[in-house]
Design a protein around this motif. Structure first.
Motif, PDB file in Angstrom:
ATOM      1  N   LEU A 222     -33.205  20.103 -11.945  1.00 47.45           N
ATOM      2  CA  LEU A 222     -34.666  20.032 -11.830  1.00 47.45           C
ATOM      3  C   LEU A 222     -35.251  19.075 -12.868  1.00 47.45           C
ATOM      4  CD1 LEU A 222     -35.562  23.781 -11.200  1.00 47.45           C
ATOM      5  CD2 LEU A 222     -35.652  21.892  -9.553  1.00 47.45           C
ATOM      6  N   GLY A 223     -34.688  19.108 -14.084  1.00 43.28           N
ATOM      7  CA  GLY A 223     -35.142  18.191 -15.121  1.00 43.28           C
ATOM      8  C   GLY A 223     -34.904  16.742 -14.738  1.00 43.28           C
ATOM      9  N   PHE A 224     -33.716  16.483 -14.175  1.00 40.42           N
ATOM     10  CA  PHE A 224     -33.405  15.116 -13.731  1.00 40.42           C
ATOM     11  C   PHE A 224     -34.360  14.664 -12.635  1.00 40.42           C
ATOM     12  CE2 PHE A 224     -31.320  12.540 -10.477  1.00 40.42           C
ATOM     13  CZ  PHE A 224     -31.060  11.383 -11.209  1.00 40.42           C
ATOM     14  N   LEU A 225     -34.612  15.547 -11.667  1.00 41.76           N
ATOM     15  CA  LEU A 225     -35.505  15.191 -10.573  1.00 41.76           C
ATOM     16  C   LEU A 225     -36.919  14.924 -11.073  1.00 41.76           C
ATOM     17  CD1 LEU A 225     -34.341  17.710  -7.816  1.00 41.76           C
ATOM     18  CD2 LEU A 225     -33.875  15.257  -7.938  1.00 41.76           C
ATOM     19  N   PHE A 226     -37.376  15.705 -12.054  1.00 40.86           N
ATOM     20  CA  PHE A 226     -38.709  15.480 -12.610  1.00 40.86           C
ATOM     21  C   PHE A 226     -38.768  14.119 -13.316  1.00 40.86           C
ATOM     22  CE2 PHE A 226     -41.693  15.886 -16.196  1.00 40.86           C
ATOM     23  CZ  PHE A 226     -42.865  16.115 -15.480  1.00 40.86           C
ATOM     24  N   ILE A 231     -40.128   8.044 -13.110  1.00 40.66           N
ATOM     25  CA  ILE A 231     -39.671   6.657 -13.022  1.00 40.66           C
ATOM     26  C   ILE A 231     -40.030   6.062 -11.666  1.00 40.66           C
ATOM     27  CG2 ILE A 231     -37.660   5.145 -13.077  1.00 40.66           C
ATOM     28  CD1 ILE A 231     -38.415   6.329 -15.795  1.00 40.66           C
ATOM     29  N   ALA A 232     -39.800   6.830 -10.599  1.00 34.99           N
ATOM     30  CA  ALA A 232     -40.096   6.336  -9.255  1.00 34.99           C
ATOM     31  C   ALA A 232     -41.587   6.070  -9.080  1.00 34.99           C
ATOM     32  CB  ALA A 232     -39.610   7.342  -8.213  1.00 34.99           C
ATOM     33  N   TYR A 233     -42.418   6.944  -9.646  1.00 36.62           N
ATOM     34  CA  TYR A 233     -43.867   6.767  -9.528  1.00 36.62           C
ATOM     35  C   TYR A 233     -44.324   5.511 -10.271  1.00 36.62           C
ATOM     36  CZ  TYR A 233     -48.854   7.635 -10.037  1.00 36.62           C
ATOM     37  OH  TYR A 233     -50.222   7.510 -10.027  1.00 36.62           O
ATOM     38  N   LEU A 234     -43.778   5.286 -11.466  1.00 39.44           N
ATOM     39  CA  LEU A 234     -44.146   4.098 -12.233  1.00 39.44           C
ATOM     40  C   LEU A 234     -43.681   2.832 -11.531  1.00 39.44           C
ATOM     41  CD1 LEU A 234     -43.402   5.349 -15.862  1.00 39.44           C
ATOM     42  CD2 LEU A 234     -45.633   5.094 -14.757  1.00 39.44           C
ATOM     43  N   LEU A 235     -42.479   2.876 -10.943  1.00 40.30           N
ATOM     44  CA  LEU A 235     -41.988   1.726 -10.192  1.00 40.30           C
ATOM     45  C   LEU A 235     -42.871   1.445  -8.977  1.00 40.30           C
ATOM     46  CD1 LEU A 235     -38.124   2.277 -10.271  1.00 40.30           C
ATOM     47  CD2 LEU A 235     -39.382   0.368 -11.282  1.00 40.30           C
ATOM     48  N   LYS A 236     -43.291   2.510  -8.308  1.00 42.04           N
ATOM     49  CA  LYS A 236     -44.169   2.338  -7.155  1.00 42.04           C
ATOM     50  C   LYS A 236     -45.475   1.652  -7.556  1.00 42.04           C
ATOM     51  CE  LYS A 236     -47.697   4.110  -4.486  1.00 42.04           C
ATOM     52  NZ  LYS A 236     -49.112   4.307  -4.871  1.00 42.04           N
TER      53      LYS A 236
END
Length: 244
Positions: A222-226, A231-236
Motif C-alpha cells: 500500500l505504501g508503494f502504491l501511494f 509520482i504518476a500524478y506529478l508526471l501526468k
C-alpha cells in the motif's frame, strides 16, 4: 492441490451439519497470532489430545517449530509421538482404516478447520460439550448437535450439565460469572477457557501460517502504491501542462 481439494470435500460436509444447530450465540475467540507462548501451548494440547485421531497434514513439524520459535530437539522430544521425521507432514497417529472402523468415518483433517468454520465457531464448539447418555460416546454438543466424536478434552474440562426448554433447545448451565459449571475436570473454568483459546489460536495459525507476514507485506504494498500514485500524478501534470 489435489490433496487440499480432497480435504475440503471431506471436511466441509461434516462441519456444515453444525449450521443447522440450536442457533447458539458463539463466544468471541480473541486469538493472538503474535503470542508464541499461546501457540506452543495450543500445539501441546493438539498433539496430546487431538493428534491421535486428527491430522494437520498440510503442515510440517519443522515449519511449525520455526514459526513458533521451538527448537528442533524440543519438537522431537515434546510433540512428535510417531516415527515421523521432523521434515514430515503432521499426520495423525491412527491409521485411516482403523479410524473408519471405530468411529464410522475417518476423523477430518483439521489444518483448515478455523478457516472453514471460523475461530469463534471453533472456540465455542470446544466449550460446547455436555453429558448426553443417548449418544454413542456419552456426550453431545450445543454448537454441533449429534456430534459423532467423544469429548477429547473431557479430562481437562469435565462434563457440563444442561437444561432443555419446552422447544427442545439445550443450554449449558453457567454460574453467576458466566462460567460453565462442570464436574470431573482437572482444570478450573478459567484454566479451561485459556486452554481452549490456546488450541483455537494454534488452529487459526495452522489454517494460515503466513497471515502475519502477508499482512505486514500488505502495508508495504500500500505504501508503494501511494508513493507510485504521487509520482504518476506529478508526471501526468508535467506531460499535460502544455496541453492545458
Amino acid at each position: 492441490m489435489k490433496k487440499l481439494l480432497i480435504a475440503l470435500v471431506t471436511l466441509v460436509p461434516a462441519l456444515a451439519m453444525a449450521a443447522g444447530g440450536n442457533n447458539v450465540q458463539l463466544e468471541k475467540a480473541n486469538v493472538d497470532l503474535t503470542d508464541n507462548a499461546s501457540l506452543e501451548r495450543g500445539l501441546d494440547i493438539f498433539q496430546h489430545y487431538c493428534s491421535g485421531c486428527h491430522s494437520t497434514q498440510y503442515q510440517r513439524y519443522e515449519r511449525v517449530a520455526t514459526d513458533l520459535g521451538i527448537s528442533i530437539d524440543d519438537m522431537r522430544s515434546k510433540y512428535m509421538f510417531t516415527d515421523a521425521k521432523v521434515g514430515d507432514l503432521m499426520h495423525s497417529a491412527i491409521p485411516s482404516a482403523d479410524a473408519a472402523k471405530w468411529f464410522g468415518a475417518v476423523p477430518p483433517d483439521l489444518t483448515l478447520v478455523a478457516r472453514v468454520r471460523g475461530q469463534d465457531w471453533l472456540y465455542s464448539y470446544l466449550k460446547g460439550f455436555y453429558a448426553d447418555e443417548s449418544r454413542p460416546f456419552g456426550v453431545n454438543n450445543t454448537v454441533f448437535p449429534l456430534v459423532g466424536m467423544p469429548h477429547a478434552l473431557q479430562d481437562l474440562q469435565g462434563l457440563a450439565s444442561v437444561v432443555t426448554d419446552a422447544d427442545g433447545k439445550v443450554t449449558i448451565v453457567k454460574d453467576e460469572n458466566g462460567q460453565i459449571i462442570t464436574t470431573g475436570g482437572s482444570m478450573t473454568a478459567e484454566e479451561y477457557d485459556q486452554a481452549v483459546l490456546d488450541l483455537t489460536n494454534f488452529l487459526v495459525y495452522s489454517g494460515d501460517p503466513v497471515k502475519l507476514e502477508r499482512e505486514a507485506l500488505g502495508w508495504w504494498v500500500l505504501g508503494f502504491l501511494f508513493f507510485f500514485f504521487i509520482i504518476a500524478y506529478l508526471l501526468k501534470k508535467e506531460y499535460w501542462k502544455d496541453v492545458h
